[in-house]
Design a protein around this motif. Structure first.
Motif, PDB file in Angstrom:
ATOM      1  N   SER A  81       0.804  -1.224   0.000  1.00  0.00           N
ATOM      2  CA  SER A  81       0.000   0.000   0.000  1.00  0.00           C
ATOM      3  C   SER A  81       0.839   1.278   0.000  1.00  0.00           C
ATOM      4  O   SER A  81       0.651   2.148  -0.856  1.00  0.00           O
ATOM      5  CB  SER A  81      -0.970  -0.011   1.183  1.00  0.00           C
ATOM      6  OG  SER A  81      -1.716   1.185   1.241  1.00  0.00           O
ATOM      7  N   ARG A  85       1.171   4.160  -3.018  1.00  0.00           N
ATOM      8  CA  ARG A  85       0.870   5.575  -2.781  1.00  0.00           C
ATOM      9  C   ARG A  85       2.051   6.458  -3.176  1.00  0.00           C
ATOM     10  O   ARG A  85       1.887   7.477  -3.848  1.00  0.00           O
ATOM     11  CB  ARG A  85       0.522   5.799  -1.308  1.00  0.00           C
ATOM     12  CG  ARG A  85      -0.809   5.206  -0.863  1.00  0.00           C
ATOM     13  CD  ARG A  85      -0.965   5.382   0.639  1.00  0.00           C
ATOM     14  NE  ARG A  85      -2.091   4.641   1.174  1.00  0.00           N
ATOM     15  CZ  ARG A  85      -3.299   5.138   1.356  1.00  0.00           C
ATOM     16  NH1 ARG A  85      -3.549   6.389   1.034  1.00  0.00           N
ATOM     17  NH2 ARG A  85      -4.266   4.394   1.863  1.00  0.00           N
ATOM     18  N   THR A 189      -3.425  10.584   0.701  1.00  0.00           N
ATOM     19  CA  THR A 189      -4.636  10.022   0.096  1.00  0.00           C
ATOM     20  C   THR A 189      -5.502  11.139  -0.470  1.00  0.00           C
ATOM     21  O   THR A 189      -5.303  12.314  -0.152  1.00  0.00           O
ATOM     22  CB  THR A 189      -5.437   9.213   1.139  1.00  0.00           C
ATOM     23  OG1 THR A 189      -6.522   8.547   0.496  1.00  0.00           O
ATOM     24  CG2 THR A 189      -5.993  10.121   2.230  1.00  0.00           C
ATOM     25  N   HIS A 190      -6.457  10.772  -1.298  1.00  0.00           N
ATOM     26  CA  HIS A 190      -7.425  11.728  -1.832  1.00  0.00           C
ATOM     27  C   HIS A 190      -8.673  11.737  -0.959  1.00  0.00           C
ATOM     28  O   HIS A 190      -9.024  10.731  -0.334  1.00  0.00           O
ATOM     29  CB  HIS A 190      -7.821  11.355  -3.265  1.00  0.00           C
ATOM     30  CG  HIS A 190      -6.789  11.713  -4.286  1.00  0.00           C
ATOM     31  ND1 HIS A 190      -6.586  13.001  -4.728  1.00  0.00           N
ATOM     32  CD2 HIS A 190      -5.885  10.949  -4.946  1.00  0.00           C
ATOM     33  CE1 HIS A 190      -5.612  13.015  -5.619  1.00  0.00           C
ATOM     34  NE2 HIS A 190      -5.168  11.792  -5.769  1.00  0.00           N
TER      35      HIS A 190
END
Length: 388
Positions: A81, A85, A189-190
């Motif tokens: 993860s 990112r 993150t978005h």
């Protein structure tokens, strides 16, 4: 069966399998070299620079070098993860000079073990914490310039509805020419809306207290701004360990205008700059001193007081009520008039103003104008009301 074999071969082709001469030689499993099938380069790992929950970071040299620097960093992790990112945000921020560059990315498979590798720009002075430990406090001019540089990267993220969430001194790096760069987008993150995202990943010692204590469970862009405010304080102090409270801002070795900006970054959540763009504008433009206005009557007006008046505050409040005014303890969206007395130089922003003056500036930026009158005009207004 032939179809399955071809599919299996195609799947493996996307990964890099270590040859025997590249297998780990130490008990820790450190790689002497790592080969990238993406760039057809071999990275010779020389020195372990750091180790943590993210994995390990090594100083390395690329071969063939091509257009890469002589020295690079190779970050190796077993977690997919954060690798995804960082790879994604590296592409997004590739043209940003103040974002730590990702030069290569690839996957290494060693039997049943999979490791994800990122090749990054080498920060020759280390992270901000290590650099400040040797350099100490920085002048305001340097702080403003470097904050502006970091904020250009954060502004790109915020305009793209993204959040960094980990703006700590360990993720701000000091590169060539002692230039600060923002890195480590492993938990970036978005957000789908301005409500933010669930605050489920953060450094406990570098977050607003309301999030650390669990009172607020949503991370928003204004929380990134809080962390930028902490970075500013650390640069001015030359120390990343001492705690800072918003009321301690007045003791910082900088101009009153910068104190006001930092205080708003660290202050009440609802009054912080909402995004990097607002903070950039605040750093570029000095605060406008609120001028005195003309008020015909205080009847029906909501009034607040600040500064030292020529008479006791209690007497002024009683006089305002007799004149038909509604007295408020502090200005807000319903306030009409602020009575400003002599400035208290010990307030948050010194001569620039205290919390109440800062608040009416913030309200003015949102379109709500609070009229400011002086001590002399106030007493004239309440006297004229008494005569009637």
């Amino acid at each position: 069966m032939p179809t399955r074999d071809r599919a299996s071969t195609a799947h493996r082709a996307r990964y890099t399998v270590l040859r025997r001469d590249r297998l780990p030689t130490s008990s820790r499993g450190a790689l002497p070299t790592a080969y990238s099938s993406e760039s057809n380069r071999t990275y010779h790992l020389h020195q372990l620079l750091g180790k943590g929950g993210f994995g390990e970071v090594y100083l390395a040299t690329p071969a063939p070098r091509g257009g890469l620097p002589t020295q690079v960093c190779v970050k190796i992790t077993e977690r997919l993860s954060p690798w995804l990112r960082e790879s994604y945000f590296a592409e997004l921020l590739y043209r940003q000079a103040r974002a730590l560059r990702i030069l290569d990315r690839f996957v290494v498979v060693d039997g049943t073990r999979t490791r994800y590798c990122l090749v990054m720009e080498y920060a020759e002075h280390g992270d901000l914490g290590a650099w400040l430990a040797s350099k100490g406090a920085q002048p305001e001019r340097f702080v403003r310039r470097e904050l502006a540089g970091i904020l250009t990267v954060l502004d790109v993220l915020h305009r793209g509805q993204a959040l960094h969430r980990d703006l700590t001194p360990f993720n701000v790096f000091v590169c060539e020419g002692e230039q600060l760069k923002l890195g480590d987008f492993g938990i970036a993150t978005h957000q789908l809306s301005h409500r933010g995202v669930t605050a489920d990943a953060f450094n406990l010692f570098n977050v607003p207290t309301e999030i650390a204590w669990g009172k607020v469970r949503r991370w928003q862009q204004r929380d990134d701004i809080y962390q930028v405010g902490l970075i500013a304080v650390m640069l001015l102090r030359g120390d990343i360990t001492s705690p800072i409270r918003s009321r301690d801002v007045r003791k910082l070795p900088c101009s009153d205008q910068l104190k006001e900006v930092i205080h708003r970054c660290l202050g009440v959540r609802g009054k912080r700059y909402e995004a990097a763009g607002e903070l950039i504008a605040a750093l570029r433009h000095s605060s406008t001193e609120p001028g005195f206005s003309r008020v015909r009557s205080l009847a029906g007006k909501r009034v607040s007081f600040t500064g030292f008046l020529s008479r006791p505050r209690s007497e002024a409040m009683a006089a305002a009520r007799r004149a038909g005014a509604i007295v408020q303890s502090k200005p807000g969206r319903s306030t009409d008039v602020l009575v400003r007395g002599r400035t208290n130089v010990l307030q948050i922003a010194g001569a620039v103003g205290g919390l109440k003056v800062m608040e009416i500036r913030r309200l003015a930026a949102t379109g709500h104008i609070v009229k400011v009158i002086g001590d002399g005009q106030f007493w004239k207004l309440v006297k004229s009301r008494r005569r009637r």
